[in-house]
Design a protein around this motif. Structure first.
Motif, PDB file in Angstrom:
ATOM      1  N   UNK A 243      47.697  31.758  37.031  1.00 56.82           N
ATOM      2  CA  UNK A 243      47.732  33.172  37.399  1.00 56.82           C
ATOM      3  C   UNK A 243      47.702  34.043  36.143  1.00 56.82           C
ATOM      4  N   UNK A 244      48.388  33.623  35.083  1.00 53.90           N
ATOM      5  CA  UNK A 244      48.339  34.345  33.814  1.00 53.90           C
ATOM      6  C   UNK A 244      46.901  34.417  33.307  1.00 53.90           C
ATOM      7  N   UNK A 245      46.208  33.305  33.379  1.00 58.82           N
ATOM      8  CA  UNK A 245      44.825  33.244  32.903  1.00 58.82           C
ATOM      9  C   UNK A 245      43.927  34.191  33.696  1.00 58.82           C
ATOM     10  N   UNK A 246      44.105  34.240  34.996  1.00 56.80           N
ATOM     11  CA  UNK A 246      43.271  35.104  35.823  1.00 56.80           C
ATOM     12  C   UNK A 246      43.586  36.580  35.583  1.00 56.80           C
ATOM     13  N   UNK A 247      44.856  36.894  35.367  1.00 54.49           N
ATOM     14  CA  UNK A 247      45.217  38.283  35.058  1.00 54.49           C
ATOM     15  C   UNK A 247      44.594  38.714  33.735  1.00 54.49           C
ATOM     16  N   UNK A 248      44.650  37.840  32.755  1.00 48.99           N
ATOM     17  CA  UNK A 248      44.052  38.147  31.454  1.00 48.99           C
ATOM     18  C   UNK A 248      42.548  38.323  31.580  1.00 48.99           C
ATOM     19  N   UNK A 249      41.924  37.493  32.389  1.00 49.72           N
ATOM     20  CA  UNK A 249      40.482  37.601  32.599  1.00 49.72           C
ATOM     21  C   UNK A 249      40.130  38.939  33.236  1.00 49.72           C
ATOM     22  N   UNK A 250      40.943  39.402  34.185  1.00 50.12           N
ATOM     23  CA  UNK A 250      40.700  40.706  34.811  1.00 50.12           C
ATOM     24  C   UNK A 250      40.838  41.824  33.774  1.00 50.12           C
ATOM     25  N   UNK A 251      41.886  41.741  32.948  1.00 57.97           N
ATOM     26  CA  UNK A 251      42.074  42.759  31.918  1.00 57.97           C
ATOM     27  C   UNK A 251      40.878  42.798  30.979  1.00 57.97           C
ATOM     28  N   UNK A 252      40.347  41.630  30.658  1.00 57.90           N
ATOM     29  CA  UNK A 252      39.170  41.547  29.790  1.00 57.90           C
ATOM     30  C   UNK A 252      37.995  42.304  30.408  1.00 57.90           C
ATOM     31  N   UNK A 253      37.792  42.120  31.716  1.00 52.16           N
ATOM     32  CA  UNK A 253      36.636  42.727  32.386  1.00 52.16           C
ATOM     33  C   UNK A 253      36.835  44.213  32.666  1.00 52.16           C
ATOM     34  N   UNK A 254      38.076  44.698  32.572  1.00 52.91           N
ATOM     35  CA  UNK A 254      38.366  46.086  32.923  1.00 52.91           C
ATOM     36  C   UNK A 254      38.751  46.915  31.703  1.00 52.91           C
ATOM     37  N   UNK A 255      38.248  46.515  30.535  1.00 49.60           N
ATOM     38  CA  UNK A 255      38.585  47.230  29.309  1.00 49.60           C
ATOM     39  C   UNK A 255      37.674  48.439  29.111  1.00 49.60           C
ATOM     40  N   UNK A 256      38.281  49.570  28.825  1.00 57.38           N
ATOM     41  CA  UNK A 256      37.575  50.805  28.521  1.00 57.38           C
ATOM     42  C   UNK A 256      38.315  51.496  27.378  1.00 57.38           C
TER      43      UNK A 256
END
Length: 626
Positions: A118-131
Motif C-alpha cells: 500500500x505504501x508503494x501504491x501511494x507513492x506511485x500515485x504521488x509520483x503521477x500527481x506531481x505539479x
C-alpha cells in the motif's frame, strides 16, 4: 431479535466480495476503533482476524501477550477517510486514492501498520500527481519517509518550474528547511536572484502572519508528564503518547519582531530583553534563506532598488553587499554567512510536471536543518544515491562512474570532506546501491581518493562496533498496554558514526513464564515476538535514519537494534534517539546514568528540556564507531 440469515455468501464469487460485505455491514465484527480527533471522530468496526492477517502491528495489538482491551481502540493520528481506505485495502485489496492529500494520509497509515504494498501504491500515485503547486509538499513527504526517487522527482519539478512554485500560494506554507533546500539548488529557472529575494520577502510575511494567528488562538491545556519513579518496586502503567508523531509543529517569528513594512523579522528593544529561544531559532533559520541568495549575480542598480531597501538586510549588510557587487576585490567583506557565488543559477529548459522523463540531470546539495550545515554526510549520500550526478569539473573526486540500476543510472556521490576533519573509521563506509554494498575509506583529512568501481569490492569491511553502555542506577518495571514510546537526547564531544541502539526485552509475566516452561519441556520455541520502531532525529526533529524490527527474542535480554544505515553525527550538537514498542507486556524501565565515557568519546544524555527525553531508561546503549 435478529433477522434470518440472508445467505449473502451465495452471491459472492471472490474473497474480496466477501470481505467487502463484512466491512460494509459490520457483521461478526469483534473490535471497534475511535478514529480521528474531535469534533470529527468516527467509530469504525473491524474483525481482528482479518486485520491481523494483513498487518503485524494489528497482530501484536490483538493476539500479543497483552492484547488490546480498550473498546473502542483510539486511533487519533490517522484521518477517518484514510483509515477507512486502509481497511478497504485490507478487506478487498482495492486501493481507493482520489487526491494528493488522501495519498499522503493513507501512506502514513500504511507505514504505521506496516503495509508495504500500500505504501508503494501511494507513492506511485504521488509520483503521477506531481505539479508545481504541490511539489514542495510532496518533497517534504518524501523526505520524511525517505522516498528517494519521489524526492528526486520533486526537486526536478521545482528546478524546471521555479517561478510557478515560488508564486503559488502553497509556497508560503512549506517548512523552512524546504525553502532553504530550494534556495540552495544550483539549477533554478528564474530570471535573476530577485525572484528568490521577492519570494523570501513573501515567505517572511506569511511566516509572521501565521505566528500572529497562533498567538491569538486559545491556549490548549497541556498536562505535564509524570516524573520518573523513585520507588524500586513501583509499577508504572504506560499508555500511548504523541512521542511518535511523524510531523512536529513548527514555530514562527513573533509578530512584534516585524519591521514597519512587514518585510522581515527585526529585533526590538522590548523583545531583546526577554528573547524566546524558539523565536530566535526560527528567525535564524529565516536568515539562512537570505544567505542562500546569490546577491553578487545582481547589478548594482538591481540590488540598490530592491534588496538594499528591504528590512531583511541591515544598512551595514546592504552596504557590504553593494561594495562587493561593484568590485570583486572590495576591502569590505561580505556579511557573515552570505553567499559569495558570482555564478548565476543554471536553467533547465522544458521538463515540467508532465514533461519528458528524459529531464536533464543536476546536482543538489541539500542542507541539513541544523544551522544550514550538513550534519549527517551519510544522510546526504543516501538522499543523493539515486540522483544522476555528472562529474564535477572543480572536484572530480566527488563523482563516480554510473552504476547499472533497474530504473536509471545511479552514480555514487560523496559529501564534502572538509566539514569532518579529524574523523576516522576503523574500516570502510558502506553505501547500498542496487542491492550491493560499496565502500570507500575515510581518512583524517576526509575522503580518500575514490577507487574505480571494479576495485571497490576489495575495500569492503565491517564497522568496529563500540557500545556506550549506560549504567542502571535504579530499575522498575512498566506495563505497556498499547504503544510504548521512549526517547533520549544526547550530545558527544567527538564526531562519530552512529550505528544503532541497545534496548532490553520484556520481563516475563506469570502467564508467559508458564508458557515458556511448557515450551522448554516440549522442545518448542521460547521467548516472544518483539515488534518495534527506532529512529534518530536531529535537533530540529528531522529524521536522519530509522529501522523497523520484528523478530522472536528471549525474555530479559539486551537487544541490538541496528539502523537501516550508519549516520555520521557531529560533536557538540544535540540528537535524539526514539524507540516505539508495539508489543504489549512488561519492560524493565531503569534510571540510567546521564554522563558516560566510551573509550575516548564522552556522551552527555538528557540534553534540553525534561520533556525531550521520555522513559529514556529503555535505551541502554548507543552503538557507534569512530
Amino acid at each position: 431479535m435478529g433477522s434470518a440469515p440472508s445467505d449473502w455468501q451465495l452471491g459472492c464469487m471472490e474473497m474480496k466480495q466477501r470481505g467487502a460485505h463484512l466491512l460494509q455491514s459490520g457483521q461478526w465484527s469483534d473490535c471497534t476503533f475511535l478514529v480521528g480527533t474531535e469534533p470529527h471522530q468516527v467509530v469504525v468496526s473491524g474483525h481482528k482476524l482479518i486485520l491481523a492477517m494483513a498487518s503485524p502491528v494489528f497482530e501484536a495489538m490483538f493476539y500479543g501477550g497483552m492484547a488490546e482491551r480498550n473498546d473502542p481502540i483510539p486511533i487519533l493520528d490517522v484521518q477517518p477517510e484514510a483509515f477507512k481506505a486502509l481497511l478497504e485495502y485490507i478487506y478487498t485489496d482495492n486501493i481507493n486514492i482520489c487526491s494528493f492529500d488522501k495519498a499522503c494520509e493513507l501512506c502514513y497509515g500504511a507505514k504505521k501498520y506496516m503495509l508495504p504494498h500500500l505504501v508503494k501504491e501511494c507513492t506511485r500515485y504521488l509520483w503521477s500527481d506531481l505539479y508545481p503547486r504541490n511539489a514542495c509538499r510532496a518533497y517534504e513527504f518524501a523526505r520524511l519517509f525517505e522516498e528517494n526517487v519521489l524526492m528526486e522527482k520533486c526537486l526536478q519539478i521545482i528546478s524546471t518550474n521555479t517561478k510557478e512554485v515560488l508564486n503559488d500560494s502553497s509556497f508560503l506554507e512549506v517548512e523552512l528547511n524546504t525553502v532553504i533546500t530550494v534556495f540552495s539548488l544550483d539549477h533554478l529557472n528564474v530570471d535573476s536572484e530577485l525572484d528568490l529575494f521577492e519570494a523570501a520577502v513573501r515567505y517572511a510575511k506569511g511566516h509572521d502572519k501565521r505566528n500572529l494567528e497562533r498567538s491569538v488562538s486559545p491556549v490548549v491545556d497541556q498536562r505535564p508528564s509524570p516524573g520518573p519513579s523513585t520507588s524500586k518496586d513501583k509499577v508504572v502503567n504506560i499508555e500511548s503518547s504523541a512521542e511518535n508523531s511523524p510531523v512536529g509543529a513548527e514555530g514562527c517569528a513573533s509578530a512584534a519582531d516585524v519591521g514597519p513594512a512587514g518585510d522581515a523579522p527585526v529585533t526590538t528593544a522590548e523583545n531583546q530583553q526577554t528573547p524566546d529561544k524558539g523565536d530566535v531559532k526560527e528567525k535564524s533559520k529565516i536568515r539562512s534563506i537570505i544567505e542562500n541568495i546569490r546577491f553578487l549575480t545582481l547589478t548594482a542598480q538591481q540590488f540598490a532598488e530592491g534588496p538594499a531597501r528591504s528590512s531583511l538586510l541591515s544598512e551595514t549588510e546592504a552596504f557590504a553587499v553593494l561594495m562587493n557587487i561593484l568590485s570583486s576585490n572590495s576591502a569590505v567583506p561580505m556579511p557573515n554567512g552570505f553567499s559569495t557565488n558570482r555564478v548565476p543559477r543554471k536553467q533547465l529548459i522544458g521538463g515540467g510536471a508532465q514533461g519528458s522523463s528524459n529531464m536533464p540531470t543536476f546536482t543538489v546539495d541539500t542542507p541539513s536543518p541544523v544551522g544550514g550545515e550538513t550534519a549527517c554526510p551519510m544522510e546526504r549520500m543516501d538522499r543523493l544515491e539515486r540522483l544522476e550526478r555528472p562529474a564535477n569539473p572543480h572536484n572530480p573526486a566527488l563523482a563516480l562512474p554510473a552504476i547499472s540500476h533497474p530504473h536509471h543510472a545511479c552514480p555514487l556521490s560523496y559529501p564534502r570532506p572538509s566539514r569532518f576533519d579529524g574523523m576516522r573509521l576503523h574500516s570502510a563506509v558502506h553505501v547500498p546501491v542496487s542491492g550491493m554494498n560499496v565502500s570507500a575509506p575515510l581518512t583524517g583529512l576526509g575522503l580518500a581518493a575514490i577507487e574505480p568501481m571494479e576495485r571497490l569490492g576489495g575495500i569492503m569491511g565491517e564497522f568496529n562496533k563500540i557500545y556506550c553502555q549506560r549504567a542502571i542506577l535504579q530499575q522498575t518495571d512498566c506495563l505497556n498496554t498499547s504503544v510504548l514510546d521512549c526517547s533520549v537526547t544526547f550530545m558527544v564531544d567527538k564526531n562519530i558514526c552512529l550505528l544503532g541502539v541497545q534496548v532490553p526485552t520484556q520481563a516475563p509475566s506469570e502467564e508467559s513464564a508458564v508458557q515458556g516452561l511448557n515450551s522448554a519441556v516440549l522442545g518448542g520455541p521460547t521467548g516472544y515476538s518483539e515488534l518495534l520502531y527506532a529512529h534518530l532525529l536531529d535537533a530540529d526533529g528531522a529524521r536522519l535514519t530509522y529501522t523497523h524490527y520484528t523478530s522472536r527474542v528471549p525474555y530479559r535480554h539486551l537487544l541490538d537494534i541496528m539502523f537501516n544505515r550508519p549516520v555520521y553525527i557531529q560533536r557538540n550538537k544535540v540528537y535524539k534517539v526514539g524507540i516505539v514498542f508495539n508489543k504489549m507486556g512488561w519492560y524493565p524501565l531503569g534510571t540510567c546514568a546521564q554522563q558516560v565515557a566510551a573509550e575516548s568519546v564522552f556522551f552527555n544524555f538528557g540534553i534540553g528540556q525534561s520533556s525531550d527525553s521520555v522513559r529514556d531508561g529503555l535505551i541502554r546503549s548507543i552503538i557507534f564507531s569512530y
